[in-house]
Design a protein around this motif. Structure first.
Motif, PDB file in Angstrom:
ATOM      1  N   SER A  96       0.826  -1.206   0.000  1.00 59.46           N
ATOM      2  CA  SER A  96       0.000   0.000   0.000  1.00 59.46           C
ATOM      3  C   SER A  96       0.861   1.256   0.000  1.00 59.46           C
ATOM      4  CB  SER A  96      -0.921   0.005   1.226  1.00 59.46           C
ATOM      5  OG  SER A  96      -1.718  -1.157   1.277  1.00 59.46           O
ATOM      6  N   GLY A  97       1.894   1.248   0.850  1.00 58.23           N
ATOM      7  CA  GLY A  97       2.772   2.399   0.925  1.00 58.23           C
ATOM      8  C   GLY A  97       3.566   2.635  -0.347  1.00 58.23           C
ATOM      9  N   SER A  98       4.053   1.561  -0.966  1.00 52.93           N
ATOM     10  CA  SER A  98       4.881   1.715  -2.158  1.00 52.93           C
ATOM     11  C   SER A  98       4.080   2.211  -3.355  1.00 52.93           C
ATOM     12  CB  SER A  98       5.574   0.386  -2.508  1.00 52.93           C
ATOM     13  OG  SER A  98       4.632  -0.602  -2.869  1.00 52.93           O
ATOM     14  N   LEU A  99       2.791   1.866  -3.403  1.00 54.31           N
ATOM     15  CA  LEU A  99       1.923   2.401  -4.465  1.00 54.31           C
ATOM     16  C   LEU A  99       1.848   3.921  -4.370  1.00 54.31           C
ATOM     17  CD1 LEU A  99      -1.036  -0.161  -4.523  1.00 54.31           C
ATOM     18  CD2 LEU A  99       0.378   0.482  -6.481  1.00 54.31           C
ATOM     19  N   ILE A 100       1.678   4.410  -3.158  1.00 56.37           N
ATOM     20  CA  ILE A 100       1.610   5.853  -2.926  1.00 56.37           C
ATOM     21  C   ILE A 100       2.948   6.519  -3.262  1.00 56.37           C
ATOM     22  CG2 ILE A 100       1.293   7.651  -1.178  1.00 56.37           C
ATOM     23  CD1 ILE A 100      -0.577   5.702   0.294  1.00 56.37           C
ATOM     24  N   GLY A 101       4.035   5.925  -2.769  1.00 59.64           N
ATOM     25  CA  GLY A 101       5.356   6.493  -3.010  1.00 59.64           C
ATOM     26  C   GLY A 101       5.763   6.468  -4.464  1.00 59.64           C
ATOM     27  N   GLY A 102       5.458   5.365  -5.150  1.00 57.87           N
ATOM     28  CA  GLY A 102       5.819   5.249  -6.567  1.00 57.87           C
ATOM     29  C   GLY A 102       5.104   6.274  -7.428  1.00 57.87           C
ATOM     30  N   LEU A 103       3.820   6.487  -7.156  1.00 57.93           N
ATOM     31  CA  LEU A 103       3.050   7.478  -7.910  1.00 57.93           C
ATOM     32  C   LEU A 103       3.512   8.900  -7.586  1.00 57.93           C
ATOM     33  CD1 LEU A 103      -0.514   5.904  -7.569  1.00 57.93           C
ATOM     34  CD2 LEU A 103       0.816   6.126  -9.671  1.00 57.93           C
ATOM     35  N   GLY A 104       3.902   9.116  -6.334  1.00 55.77           N
ATOM     36  CA  GLY A 104       4.329  10.453  -5.927  1.00 55.77           C
ATOM     37  C   GLY A 104       5.723  10.817  -6.376  1.00 55.77           C
ATOM     38  N   SER A 105       6.532   9.810  -6.786  1.00 56.51           N
ATOM     39  CA  SER A 105       7.929  10.072  -7.142  1.00 56.51           C
ATOM     40  C   SER A 105       8.078  11.008  -8.331  1.00 56.51           C
ATOM     41  CB  SER A 105       8.662   8.754  -7.435  1.00 56.51           C
ATOM     42  OG  SER A 105       8.114   8.123  -8.582  1.00 56.51           O
ATOM     43  N   LYS A 106       7.069  11.028  -9.235  1.00 47.25           N
ATOM     44  CA  LYS A 106       7.184  11.865 -10.427  1.00 47.25           C
ATOM     45  C   LYS A 106       7.107  13.359 -10.093  1.00 47.25           C
ATOM     46  CE  LYS A 106       2.249  11.556 -11.667  1.00 47.25           C
ATOM     47  NZ  LYS A 106       1.313  11.142 -12.743  1.00 47.25           N
ATOM     48  N   PHE A 107       6.657  13.679  -8.887  1.00 45.48           N
ATOM     49  CA  PHE A 107       6.551  15.081  -8.492  1.00 45.48           C
ATOM     50  C   PHE A 107       7.799  15.579  -7.757  1.00 45.48           C
ATOM     51  CE2 PHE A 107       2.159  13.378  -8.408  1.00 45.48           C
ATOM     52  CZ  PHE A 107       1.630  14.132  -9.455  1.00 45.48           C
ATOM     53  N   LEU A 108       8.759  14.670  -7.542  1.00 41.99           N
ATOM     54  CA  LEU A 108       9.956  15.036  -6.784  1.00 41.99           C
ATOM     55  C   LEU A 108      11.148  15.204  -7.710  1.00 41.99           C
ATOM     56  CD1 LEU A 108       9.635  12.577  -3.755  1.00 41.99           C
ATOM     57  CD2 LEU A 108       9.082  15.013  -3.795  1.00 41.99           C
ATOM     58  N   PRO A 109      12.007  16.206  -7.480  1.00 44.15           N
ATOM     59  CA  PRO A 109      13.228  16.355  -8.274  1.00 44.15           C
ATOM     60  C   PRO A 109      14.237  15.265  -7.941  1.00 44.15           C
ATOM     61  CG  PRO A 109      13.168  17.978  -6.501  1.00 44.15           C
ATOM     62  CD  PRO A 109      11.829  17.298  -6.506  1.00 44.15           C
ATOM     63  N   SER A 110      15.168  15.018  -8.860  1.00 44.32           N
ATOM     64  CA  SER A 110      16.163  13.949  -8.693  1.00 44.32           C
ATOM     65  C   SER A 110      17.008  14.130  -7.441  1.00 44.32           C
ATOM     66  CB  SER A 110      17.077  13.884  -9.930  1.00 44.32           C
ATOM     67  OG  SER A 110      16.340  13.491 -11.066  1.00 44.32           O
TER      68      SER A 110
END
Length: 265
Positions: A96-110
């Motif tokens: 459950s947590g990784s689904l949220i984190g994976g989707l949110g990663s595109k909004f974070l800079p490298s």
């Protein structure tokens, strides 16, 4: 894209996933810095942190799958044991947590992804240095008791962060299982790969949605991972528990140092 790059990707996948099977990690703690630096060092290519996190997540998924299948074969002959209750609780939470984190990663800079990875590695090192007093290494898996609420909450939080970074989360999950939940080392190593597999499923869905996936480098990394993880899990059953725990601590420490040298440099 040259053949040399694909050979390097295969070797990186093999090396990282050998330790995945050996120590019960997904392999990202090794593969992330390898993918980030080695192709550029040897002059065959270069990947951004976002591309590395995507390749790493696919590597973790297939490496953990290969490791789990190998450990299942070993458990049938009494060499190692997976704690099904622990895997179920932490697996669902971390997924459950990784689904949220994976989707949110595109909004974070490298740069943010790199810093998150470095902070996680430092926390893992600190936890590995905490003495595991009170843990009985030779008890039967049915006698292992743990806090279900702590297991579920910690796995969910690790899942969010691992989904962002592109890691299975085992490099922080294992210290939690050893020092907080007091799970015996061999049961931790065998069970953590199954939990990481659940995390990686959610992470892959997130990475597919976010993009940044170099196709052929990912394929060759995965092929190397499948071979390396199966070999590593077989070797794991032959090694002393104290050696395995010491190896984990050294591995995580070296990675933390390398990541922070890169960030600060």
């Amino acid at each position: 894209m040259g053949f040399s790059l694909l050979v390097v990707m295969f070797l990186i996948g093999f090396i990282g996933s050998f330790f995945s099977g050996l120590l019960g990690i997904g392999g990202a703690i090794i593969n992330f810095p390898l993918l980030l630096y080695v192709p550029e060092w040897v002059g065959v290519g270069q990947f951004t942190p976002k591309e590395v996190s995507s390749i790493s997540m696919f590597q973790v998924f297939f490496a953990s799958l290969a490791g789990v299948l190998s450990f299942r074969k070993q458990s049938k002959i009494g060499k190692t044991v997976v704690h099904k209750g622990l895997v179920t609780i932490m697996g669902v939470s971390i997924l459950s947590g990784s689904l949220i984190g994976g989707l949110g990663s595109k909004f974070l800079p490298s740069d943010t992804i790199n810093i998150v990875y470095g902070v996680l590695a430092v926390l893992a090192v600190i936890m590995m240095l905490i003495p595991s007093g009170g843990t009985k290494e030779d008890i039967d898996v049915k006698q292992v008791a743990f806090s279900k609420s702590i297991a579920g909450i910690s796995a969910f939080l690790v899942g969010i962060i691992s989904g962002i970074v592109g890691a299975g989360g085992a490099f922080i999950l294992i210290p939690i299982m050893l020092t907080v939940l007091k799970i015996p080392t061999r049961i931790t190593i065998a069970s953590s790969l199954a939990i990481v597999f659940a995390s990686a499923m959610g992470g892959i869905i997130g990475k597919l949605a976010a993009g940044h996936i170099p196709f052929w480098p990912t394929v060759f990394t995965v092929v190397g991972s499948l071979i390396g993880a199966a070999l590593g899990s077989r070797v794991s059953g032959l090694l002393n528990v104290k050696f395995l725990r010491f190896s984990l601590a050294i591995l995580i420490s070296l990675t933390a140092i390398k990541i922070w040298i890169s960030i600060l440099g």
